[in-house]
Design a protein around this motif. Structure first.
Motif, short mmCIF file in Angstrom:
data_model
loop_
_atom_site.label_atom_id
_atom_site.label_comp_id
_atom_site.label_asym_id
_atom_site.label_seq_id
_atom_site.Cartn_x
_atom_site.Cartn_y
_atom_site.Cartn_z
N TRP A 194 29.61 49.24 -50.27
CA TRP A 194 30.13 48.65 -49.01
C TRP A 194 29.25 47.39 -48.66
N LEU A 195 28.04 47.75 -48.58
CA LEU A 195 26.84 46.57 -48.15
C LEU A 195 26.93 45.41 -48.97
N VAL A 196 26.92 45.60 -50.19
CA VAL A 196 26.97 44.34 -51.19
C VAL A 196 28.37 44.03 -51.61
N ARG A 197 29.25 44.51 -51.16
CA ARG A 197 30.67 44.37 -51.39
C ARG A 197 30.95 44.13 -52.96
N PRO A 207 21.08 42.12 -55.47
CA PRO A 207 21.19 42.82 -54.33
C PRO A 207 21.18 44.42 -54.66
N ALA A 208 21.85 44.68 -55.51
CA ALA A 208 21.87 46.06 -55.78
C ALA A 208 20.44 46.56 -56.10
N PHE A 209 19.66 46.05 -57.11
CA PHE A 209 18.54 46.13 -57.52
C PHE A 209 17.64 46.31 -56.13
N MET A 210 17.73 45.36 -55.38
CA MET A 210 16.94 45.41 -54.00
C MET A 210 17.22 46.39 -53.09
N PHE A 211 18.51 46.48 -53.09
CA PHE A 211 18.93 47.72 -52.35
C PHE A 211 18.44 49.13 -52.65
N GLY A 212 18.45 49.38 -53.79
CA GLY A 212 17.69 50.74 -54.49
C GLY A 212 16.34 50.47 -54.03
N ILE A 246 14.20 48.69 -52.14
CA ILE A 246 13.72 48.71 -50.82
C ILE A 246 14.19 49.92 -49.99
N VAL A 247 15.61 49.88 -49.82
CA VAL A 247 16.34 50.62 -48.91
C VAL A 247 16.02 52.26 -49.08
N LEU A 248 16.20 52.71 -50.50
CA LEU A 248 15.96 53.85 -50.77
C LEU A 248 14.60 54.53 -50.54
N THR A 249 13.62 53.42 -50.97
CA THR A 249 12.25 53.91 -51.00
C THR A 249 11.68 53.88 -49.52
N ALA A 250 12.19 53.14 -48.82
CA ALA A 250 11.89 53.14 -47.06
C ALA A 250 12.57 54.25 -46.64
N ALA A 251 13.64 54.67 -47.00
CA ALA A 251 14.47 55.83 -46.39
C ALA A 251 13.55 57.24 -46.98
N ALA A 288 11.61 53.21 -59.57
CA ALA A 288 12.61 54.56 -59.85
C ALA A 288 14.09 54.06 -59.11
N ASN A 289 13.79 53.61 -57.70
CA ASN A 289 15.33 53.53 -56.91
C ASN A 289 15.67 52.14 -57.45
N ALA A 290 14.97 51.20 -57.82
CA ALA A 290 15.52 49.89 -57.91
C ALA A 290 16.31 50.08 -59.48
#
Length: 142
Positions: free
Chosen positions: A66-69, A80-85, A87-92, A119-121
């Protein structure tokens, strides 16, 4: 179906084929102690941890789509998918999930963040690989 089920399945598969495989490869290279595909029980349900992680990854994939459309009519958003995984998953994981479990960020966090990012990226990239592989184009063809 393409807005919820497809990303859910893609995130689940990406956890198994990309995230845990990356951890297993880093372990095999001697870079980390923990290996992928942990069969230790996930406390509330008794599921193996790799299955519990795959289910949570599936939920995150719906948010990522939804976020990266992600859409068959648009170019694939690989970065964006690489960075979402990464940054966002690691931070969470480090700043939300671990403190809930009683593990607080302290000391040198760089190795933990680096392994988590890698791993998350790869999970984010893999989730997009599966989403794009399963999508139909604008004309309803596969």
């Amino acid at each position: 179906m393409q807005k919820f089920i497809l990303p859910f399945v893609a995130g689940f598969l990406a956890s198994l084929f990309f995230h845990d495989s990356t951890l297993a490869l880093l372990h095999a290279a001697g870079l980390i102690d923990a290996s992928g595909f942990s069969t230790a029980p996930f406390v509330p349900l008794g599921l193996p941890q790799f299955l519990a992680n795959a289910i949570w990854s599936a939920v995150w994939a719906v948010l990522m789509a939804w976020l990266v459309r992600v859409s068959p009519a648009r170019p694939a958003p690989w970065v964006p998918a690489f960075m979402f995984g990464g940054i966002v998953l690691t931070a969470a994981s480090v700043f939300v999930v671990d403190p809930i479990r009683g593990i607080w960020p302290s000391g040198n966090m760089l190795p933990r963040l680096a392994v988590g990012f890698a791993a998350n990226a790869m999970w984010g990239w893999g989730a997009l690989v599966f989403m794009r592989a399963f999508m139909r184009d604008a004309h309803g063809e596969e």
